[in-house]
Structures are given as structure tokens and as C-alpha cells.
Scaffold this active site. Structure first.
Site, PDB file in Angstrom:
ATOM      1  N   GLU A 145      -6.905  22.827-101.411  1.00  0.00           N
ATOM      2  CA  GLU A 145      -7.570  23.907-101.421  1.00  0.00           C
ATOM      3  C   GLU A 145      -9.038  23.588-101.675  1.00  0.00           C
ATOM      4  O   GLU A 145     -10.027  24.110-101.077  1.00  0.00           O
ATOM      5  CB  GLU A 145      -6.989  25.221-102.153  1.00  0.00           C
ATOM      6  N   ARG A 180     -13.726  35.573 -93.782  1.00  0.00           N
ATOM      7  CA  ARG A 180     -12.768  35.149 -94.826  1.00  0.00           C
ATOM      8  C   ARG A 180     -11.641  34.496 -93.966  1.00  0.00           C
ATOM      9  O   ARG A 180     -10.772  33.581 -94.578  1.00  0.00           O
ATOM     10  CB  ARG A 180     -12.110  36.632 -95.319  1.00  0.00           C
ATOM     11  N   ARG A 187       1.553  54.000-107.690  1.00  0.00           N
ATOM     12  CA  ARG A 187       0.532  53.906-106.410  1.00  0.00           C
ATOM     13  C   ARG A 187      -0.714  53.061-107.010  1.00  0.00           C
ATOM     14  O   ARG A 187      -1.751  53.346-106.530  1.00  0.00           O
ATOM     15  CB  ARG A 187       0.032  55.302-106.206  1.00  0.00           C
ATOM     16  N   HIS A 238      -4.388  26.178 -92.428  1.00  0.00           N
ATOM     17  CA  HIS A 238      -3.241  26.907 -92.532  1.00  0.00           C
ATOM     18  C   HIS A 238      -2.425  27.488 -91.869  1.00  0.00           C
ATOM     19  O   HIS A 238      -0.980  27.636 -91.776  1.00  0.00           O
ATOM     20  CB  HIS A 238      -3.793  28.229 -93.516  1.00  0.00           C
ATOM     21  N   LYS A 278      -5.796  39.477-102.722  1.00  0.00           N
ATOM     22  CA  LYS A 278      -4.553  39.168-101.786  1.00  0.00           C
ATOM     23  C   LYS A 278      -3.278  38.992-102.664  1.00  0.00           C
ATOM     24  O   LYS A 278      -3.087  38.224-103.173  1.00  0.00           O
ATOM     25  CB  LYS A 278      -4.514  37.807-100.639  1.00  0.00           C
ATOM     26  N   ASN A 333      -8.379  29.999 -93.870  1.00  0.00           N
ATOM     27  CA  ASN A 333      -7.419  29.729 -93.316  1.00  0.00           C
ATOM     28  C   ASN A 333      -7.312  28.038 -92.573  1.00  0.00           C
ATOM     29  O   ASN A 333      -6.537  27.742 -91.964  1.00  0.00           O
ATOM     30  CB  ASN A 333      -6.790  30.619 -92.125  1.00  0.00           C
ATOM     31  N   LYS A 388     -15.087  30.480-103.194  1.00  0.00           N
ATOM     32  CA  LYS A 388     -14.409  31.687-102.499  1.00  0.00           C
ATOM     33  C   LYS A 388     -14.672  32.919-102.671  1.00  0.00           C
ATOM     34  O   LYS A 388     -14.710  33.618-101.810  1.00  0.00           O
ATOM     35  CB  LYS A 388     -12.869  31.248-103.223  1.00  0.00           C
ATOM     36  N   GLU A 443     -10.768  40.368 -94.546  1.00  0.00           N
ATOM     37  CA  GLU A 443     -10.660  39.441 -93.480  1.00  0.00           C
ATOM     38  C   GLU A 443     -10.909  40.028 -92.112  1.00  0.00           C
ATOM     39  O   GLU A 443     -10.002  39.880 -91.205  1.00  0.00           O
ATOM     40  CB  GLU A 443      -9.348  38.742 -93.705  1.00  0.00           C
ATOM     41  N   HIS A 503       3.045  24.065-100.673  1.00  0.00           N
ATOM     42  CA  HIS A 503       2.036  24.542 -99.829  1.00  0.00           C
ATOM     43  C   HIS A 503       0.888  23.605 -99.596  1.00  0.00           C
ATOM     44  O   HIS A 503       0.367  23.251 -98.713  1.00  0.00           O
ATOM     45  CB  HIS A 503       1.406  25.760-100.500  1.00  0.00           C
ATOM     46  N   HIS A 549       1.626  26.729 -92.268  1.00  0.00           N
ATOM     47  CA  HIS A 549       2.470  27.842 -92.310  1.00  0.00           C
ATOM     48  C   HIS A 549       3.844  27.337 -91.493  1.00  0.00           C
ATOM     49  O   HIS A 549       4.841  27.870 -91.687  1.00  0.00           O
ATOM     50  CB  HIS A 549       2.028  29.159 -92.013  1.00  0.00           C
TER      51      HIS A 549
HETATM   52  N1  GLY Z   1      -6.226  32.215 -99.255  1.00  0.00           N
HETATM   53  C1  GLY Z   1      -6.938  32.927 -98.235  1.00  0.00           C
HETATM   54  C2  GLY Z   1      -7.389  34.293 -98.582  1.00  0.00           C
HETATM   55  O1  GLY Z   1      -7.556  34.654-100.066  1.00  0.00           O
HETATM   56  O2  GLY Z   1      -7.983  34.742 -97.791  1.00  0.00           O
END
Ligand code: GLY
Length: 374
Positions: free
Chosen positions: A185, A241, A121, A248, A143, A245, A227, A237, A275, A252
Site C-alpha cells: 500500500e 478517492r 445506530r 485493487h 471505511k 484502488n 491517504k 469516494e 491482500h 480483488h
Molecule cells: N482503502 C481504500 C480507501 O480507503 O478508500
């Protein structure tokens, strides 16, 4: 030494950006996750180099270290890999307080982070990114997750690390293609938040591409600052946040259309876009849509394309390499960011400023796709 503090309601950690920092990983780890045992999950190609440095440093700091390797392709960013890693951790009797350390690029960080988020956990997690993409994006903000045949990153969690150690010396052995992908990025960060940093890239790109040590630290530092600031304002998000994207949603779809997550083909052999390359195309498509809609000055698109071209990232699709626009739009609807079937796009208004919209019509999106084909 350059550092950035990431401060969230429940978590606080330091992102350290220094050449050679892997050799003091053990000492830093003691301060944030002291325990008898620690597990390193390392990219299999780095075991005898950075893996060795990290292991030695942990041993010197008094940890009993177990080291498990993984293959770092998108196809291995899977629940099968996660299961294998659980088996290793269970066999080695890693406990609730034993830290798990990710050593490698974004794939290793995302998988090891997911393992750390779910094993018993949740156990302490540390990121030691060795690619530019992982340093400036994937390893900051918590993430973690894996791909499934239905799409990328569809299974995951938020699990903040206790520490992020960016050893910029590791970038010196990074293949050029991966360095360029990380730079996509960095360009994104300039477009969404800072005309000044976009200019920095225009000015210092040659030093970065020449792997100048000072330029690399500065590059990673300002990108992590951007960031971290976005993540601190919106950890889960719920709002801004999503600006990260930019490019993106298009990217994707490109990755889903051109890669073979479930087929067993390796990316290199299949000619899939990486990517960062897909993000480069995605940023061009999104900006062109904004310019054509009269919402963004044409100069932004010109400067974006000029910078991406100089980096060596794609700004137009190789004929025949992308699907028809209609099929790509359907793939965009599969994106996990879709709400109520509407495609959400991040569009630039000017350099440093973006907005999120779900108002773009299929015709506008199709025109953006078609423009990529020249
Ligand atoms: N790579 C996008 C984020 O971390 O929200």
C-alpha cells in the site's frame, strides 16, 4: 511525536504516530470520548500483550473496560462475527456514548468499525492499528465493513473514528509477510501521488525492513499524510478517492479466485494470496496495461517491479495459481466499483499521477492477466 489532522465537513480527528502510544490511549480517549464505559475489540492473539497495555491505560483514565476478542482472518470478517460482538456489547450494557476501540489489523478495524457504526445506530469509534497495512490504509478514512460469500467488503458503511493511535512499536512483532503486505500500500501511495516518496522507499527500504524505529515513524507518517489528503478531498469516494484502488480491481479478482471465504479453509492452509500480495500483482498488471497502451513510460513499470521485488512481494503469478484470464475478468465484473457492467481501472500515467478509466477492452485486460504468468 508525528501527527496528521484529518479534517472533513462533519468530522475532525487526529492520527497520532508514535512508538509506545498505546500506553497513553486512556488519556487521549478522555479528550475525544469521555464516558464511564469503553469496549475494546482485540485480535485474539494480542490480548495478553497490547490488549493488556490498552486495558490498563483505559482503567487508569477511569474507564470501566470490557474486552472482547476476535479472530482476524478474512473468513471471520463476517456478519456472524458482527452478531457475536453485538451480543457482547448488549450484555455488557455499552451505551450510546461508550467508545468502541479496535485493536489489531485491518480485519479487526473493519469489523469493529462496522459494529461501532451500527450498534445503537452508531457509537464513538477509535482505531488502534497494529499492522502496517492498517496504519497506512485501513484505519484512516472511515471505511468499515465485512465480507459475504459473494465478495469482499460488500457490506459496510462510512464511520469516521474519533482518534487513530498508531503505536509503531507494535510493528516490531509483526510477521515479515504482513510487513511486506503493508508496504504494497505504501508503494501504491508513491505511484498515485508522489514520485518523491516512491524514491524515499527505494532509498530507505533496508531501514524499514530492519524495523528501524525512526524509519517506521517516517514511513507511516508520509503514508498517512497521503491517504488523509485523498480522503479530505473526497470522503465518500465520488471522485479522486478511487485512485486508492490502483491495483485493487485486479487484486480483488485474485483474492476471489484464490481464497476460500465461505469454505472454512484458513488462508494459510489454502495458500491464498494475502491482500498486499494480490495488490502487488494487481499494480504490476495495471501498469503493464497502461504501458502497453502507450499511456505510461516503460520506466515506471521497471521501477515498480524492481521495488516490489526488493520488498519480497510477488510480481509474477506462480504457474497454475491463477485462473484463466476470462474467469478473472468475470470476477473483476463482480467488484463493487463496477458501473454499468464496465470494469473501472486506475492506470498510472507517470510516477505520482494516475487516471481512472472504464475504456480498457477485455482483450487489453486479458493481455495484462496473461503477462502476470510470465
Ligand atoms: N482503502 C481504500 C480507501 O480507503 O478508500
Amino acid at each position: 511525536m508525528a501527527t496528521v489532522d484529518l479534517i472533513l465537513p462533519q468530522h475532525r480527528y487526529v492520527i497520532e504516530i508514535t512508538p509506545g502510544s498505546l500506553s497513553w490511549l486512556g488519556e487521549r480517549l478522555r479528550a475525544v470520548a469521555a464516558h464511564q464505559r469503553a469496549a475494546i475489540i482485540v485480535d485474539e492473539t494480542l490480548t495478553d500483550t497490547y490488549g493488556k497495555t490498552a486495558r490498563l491505560s483505559l482503567k487508569e483514565a477511569g474507564y470501566a473496560v470490557t474486552c472482547t476478542t476476535m479472530t482476524s482472518t478474512e473468513r471471520h470478517k463476517s456478519l456472524d462475527t458482527v452478531r457475536t460482538l453485538y451480543d457482547h456489547l448488549l450484555l455488557d450494557r455499552l451505551e450510546r456514548k461508550s467508545p468502541v476501540i479496535a485493536l489489531g489489523g485491518g480485519v479487526v478495524g473493519d469489523v469493529a468499525g462496522f459494529v461501532a457504526a451500527t450498534y445503537l445506530r452508531g457509537v464513538p469509534f477509535v482505531q488502534c492499528p497494529t499492522t502496517l497495512l492498517a496504519m497506512v490504509d485501513a484505519s484512516v478514512g472511515g471505511k468499515v465493513g465485512v465480507n459475504v460469500p459473494q465478495g469482499k467488503n460488500l457490506i459496510g458503511a462510512f464511520h469516521q473514528p474519533r482518534l487513530v493511535l498508531c503505536d509503531t512499536d507494535t510493528l516490531k512483532s509483526l510477521p515479515g509477510r504482513e510487513l511486506r503486505c503493508g508496504l504494497a500500500e505504501c508503494v501504491k501511495h508513491g505511484v498515485i501521488r508522489s514520485p518523491r516518496k516512491f524514491e524515499w522507499l527505494e532509498k530507505h527500504l533496508d531501514n524499514v525492513l530492519a524495523l528501524d524505529a525512526k524509519a517506521l515513524v517516517e514511513l507511516v507518517h508520509w503514508n498517512v499524510q497521503i491517504k488523509a489528503k485523498v480522503v479530505m478531498a473526497d470522503e465518500k469516494e465520488a471522485g479522486e478517492r478511487a485512485h486508492l484502488n490502483f491495483g485493487h480491481t485486479f487484486a480483488h479478482a485474485i483474492e476471489a479466485a484464490t481464497s476460500h471465504l465461505s469454505s472454512g479453509d484458513e488462508d494459510e492452509a489454502s495458500g491464498a494470496y494475502h491482500h498486499g500480495e494480490a495488490v502487488s500483482l494487481g499494480m504490476v498488471a495495471a501498469t503493464r496495461l497502461a504501458v502497453d497502451a502507450g499511456q505510461c513510460p516503460g520506466e515506471v513499470l521497471e521501477r515498480l517491479i524492481a521495488l516490489l521485488d526488493r520488498i519480497g512481494l510477488p510480481t509474477a503469478a506462480t504457474p497454475g495459481r491463477l485462473h484463466e484470464a476470462a474467469a478473472l475478468i468475470e470476477l473483476m465484473r463482480m467488484d463493487k466499483k463496477v458501473a454499468g457492467g464496465r470494469i473501472r481501472l486506475v492506470l498510472p500515467r507517470e510516477l505520482g499521477k494516475v487516471t481512472v478509466t472504464d475504456e480498457a477492452t477485455d482483450a487489453q485486460i486479458a493481455a495484462a492477466w496473461k503477462s502476470l504468468a510470465g
